[in-house]
Design an enzyme around this catalytic site. Structure first.
Site, PDB file in Angstrom:
ATOM      1  N   HIS A  70      -8.413  13.395 -15.181  1.00 40.43           N
ATOM      2  CA  HIS A  70      -8.697  14.448 -14.190  1.00 40.43           C
ATOM      3  C   HIS A  70      -9.093  15.733 -14.925  1.00 40.43           C
ATOM      4  CE1 HIS A  70      -7.138  12.886 -10.204  1.00 40.43           C
ATOM      5  NE2 HIS A  70      -6.968  11.876 -11.040  1.00 40.43           N
ATOM      6  N   GLU A 117      -0.512   9.693 -10.125  1.00 44.11           N
ATOM      7  CA  GLU A 117      -0.478  10.554 -11.316  1.00 44.11           C
ATOM      8  C   GLU A 117       0.944  10.717 -11.840  1.00 44.11           C
ATOM      9  OE1 GLU A 117      -2.828  14.119 -11.008  1.00 44.11           O
ATOM     10  OE2 GLU A 117      -1.412  15.286 -12.179  1.00 44.11           O
ATOM     11  N   ASP A 139      -9.055  11.607  -2.585  1.00 42.54           N
ATOM     12  CA  ASP A 139      -8.511  12.140  -3.834  1.00 42.54           C
ATOM     13  C   ASP A 139      -7.370  13.139  -3.607  1.00 42.54           C
ATOM     14  OD1 ASP A 139      -8.638  12.214  -6.632  1.00 42.54           O
ATOM     15  OD2 ASP A 139      -9.880  14.020  -6.620  1.00 42.54           O
ATOM     16  N   THR A 172     -15.526  20.547 -10.621  1.00 42.24           N
ATOM     17  CA  THR A 172     -15.930  21.940 -10.827  1.00 42.24           C
ATOM     18  C   THR A 172     -17.317  22.073 -11.450  1.00 42.24           C
ATOM     19  OG1 THR A 172     -13.594  22.532 -11.042  1.00 42.24           O
ATOM     20  CG2 THR A 172     -15.188  24.102 -11.918  1.00 42.24           C
ATOM     21  N   ASP A 212      -0.961  11.526  -4.670  1.00 47.92           N
ATOM     22  CA  ASP A 212      -0.531  12.492  -5.682  1.00 47.92           C
ATOM     23  C   ASP A 212       0.867  13.029  -5.390  1.00 47.92           C
ATOM     24  OD1 ASP A 212      -0.221  14.440  -7.559  1.00 47.92           O
ATOM     25  OD2 ASP A 212      -2.077  15.512  -7.114  1.00 47.92           O
ATOM     26  N   SER A 241     -11.433  15.099  -1.599  1.00 52.27           N
ATOM     27  CA  SER A 241     -10.044  15.499  -1.839  1.00 52.27           C
ATOM     28  C   SER A 241      -9.381  15.995  -0.555  1.00 52.27           C
ATOM     29  CB  SER A 241      -9.987  16.610  -2.892  1.00 52.27           C
ATOM     30  OG  SER A 241     -10.472  17.816  -2.328  1.00 52.27           O
ATOM     31  N   HIS A 276      -7.424  21.085 -14.436  1.00 52.18           N
ATOM     32  CA  HIS A 276      -8.370  21.229 -13.325  1.00 52.18           C
ATOM     33  C   HIS A 276      -9.049  22.606 -13.306  1.00 52.18           C
ATOM     34  CE1 HIS A 276      -5.939  17.903 -11.481  1.00 52.18           C
ATOM     35  NE2 HIS A 276      -7.134  17.527 -11.081  1.00 52.18           N
TER      36      HIS A 276
HETATM   37  O1  G3H Z   1      -9.644  14.962  -8.992  1.00 45.86           O
HETATM   38  C1  G3H Z   1     -10.620  15.678  -9.292  1.00 45.86           C
HETATM   39  C2  G3H Z   1     -10.865  16.130 -10.642  1.00 45.86           C
HETATM   40  O2  G3H Z   1      -9.723  16.082 -11.404  1.00 45.86           O
HETATM   41  C3  G3H Z   1     -11.792  17.276 -10.813  1.00 45.86           C
HETATM   42  O3  G3H Z   1     -11.402  18.227 -11.779  1.00 45.86           O
HETATM   43  O4  G3H Z   1     -12.832  20.060 -10.924  1.00 45.86           O
HETATM   44  O5  G3H Z   1     -11.686  20.271 -13.092  1.00 45.86           O
HETATM   45  O6  G3H Z   1     -13.582  18.688 -12.856  1.00 45.86           O
HETATM   46  P1  G3H Z   1     -12.445  19.375 -12.193  1.00 45.86           P
HETATM   47 ZN    ZN Z   2      -7.865  15.855 -10.145  1.00 46.05          ZN
END
Ligand code: G3H
Ligand code: ZN
Length: 278
Positions: free
Chosen positions: A206, A136, A84, A231, A106, A50, A178
């Site tokens: 996501h 998105e 990302d 996460t 994004d 990311s 997220h």
């Molecule tokens: O683009 C990355 C994801 O949307 C990760 O989301 O950390 O809540 O799993 P998360």
């Molecule tokens: Zn995301």
């Protein structure tokens, strides 16, 4: 198997009624764990870096991208590399030269017309370089740390947006958020089905760390083709480090706590990939 284009993994997943897991890389150990999880599951995987992870590495994309490419090339699994949540056009323009097969541009926080215009330009640039481009519409919440599951993507607007931008994959707001630390998100499966019917391109989920396994399975059945997880890996990583350091305050060799941390992430990846590929 080595490094493959993201477009191939997404198309293959869609053709077989499953989703491809895309996991966030922060450190080398993340990339190693993600690929090890894919090998154990016998399934393809996407390594995604990311814009925030690039900031963590001092704004330098090359070192973490090169490490991820090397881990992918050494793997027996089919692995692609994805950039990302890119908001910075300067970073976007580095994608093609560092082994990325895809990028998520994004502009979701911008007004609709601005999102369309900026995304269309990113898609044109990406397609000229053979990149699969995701964007998105609907603003999945939580990137700033707040749990915001209320946003929803409108199917009619999504169809118009896809036609106007030419994007290859669409991240939609359907109830996930997220950075959730518990798996309590309830997805709007009817909306996912309506979105899948409204747009011709694959849908992307996501904030999937907060989504329970049964909800993920239902989301894949309803039309999600790429599922992003970040996460959950960090919960596993940090939990293992905390446990190891707590058990032995004299530990100073990072390998003593990074090894169990990496193993914990591998288990998370393997289990998640199996859920996404019933
Ligand atoms: O683009 C990355 C994801 O949307 C990760 O989301 O950390 O809540 O799993 P998360
Ligand atoms: Zn995301």
């Amino acid at each position: 198997m080595s490094l493959v284009p993201t477009a191939d993994l997404v198309a293959d997943a869609r053709a077989h009624g499953r989703a491809v897991g895309a996991f966030n890389v922060i450190c080398l150990e993340h990339a190693e764990a993600i690929v090890a999880g894919a090998e154990r599951a016998g399934l393809p995987v996407i390594l995604q870096i990311s814009e925030n992870a690039v900031k963590f590495h001092g704004g330098r994309l090359a070192p973490i991208a090169a490490a991820s490419v090397a881990v992918a090339r050494a793997s027996s699994a089919a692995v692609s590399l994805h950039l990302d949540h890119v908001e910075d056009d300067g970073l976007l323009r580095q994608a093609a030269e560092h082994g990325f097969g895809s990028v998520m541009y994004d502009a979701s926080t911008r007004p609709y017309a601005d999102n369309v215009e900026a995304t269309r330009a990113a898609v044109t640039w990406g397609h000229e370089r053979g990149l699969w481009v995701e964007s998105e519409l609907g603003e999945v919440g939580g990137k700033d740390g707040a749990h915001a599951p209320g946003a929803r993507t409108d199917p009619g607007e999504a169809a118009e947006y896809v036609a106007a931008t030419g994007v290859d994959g669409l991240a939609v707001a359907v109830g996930s958020s997220h950075a959730m630390l518990d798996r309590s998100a309830a997805l709007d499966h009817d909306l996912i089905a309506r979105l899948a019917a409204a747009v011709v391109i694959p849908l992307v989920l996501h904030g999937s760390s907060g989504v329970p396994d049964d909800e993920l399975r239902a989301a894949v059945r309803a039309g999600m083709v790429k599922v992003n997880i970040g996460t959950a890996l960090n919960i596993a990583f940090t939990g293992a480090v905390r446990e190891r350091l707590g058990a032995d305050p004299k530990v100073v060799d990072p390998r003593k706590y990074l090894a169990p941390a990496r193993d914990s992430m591998t288990t998370v990846v393997e289990q998640a990939l199996r859920v996404l590929a019933p």
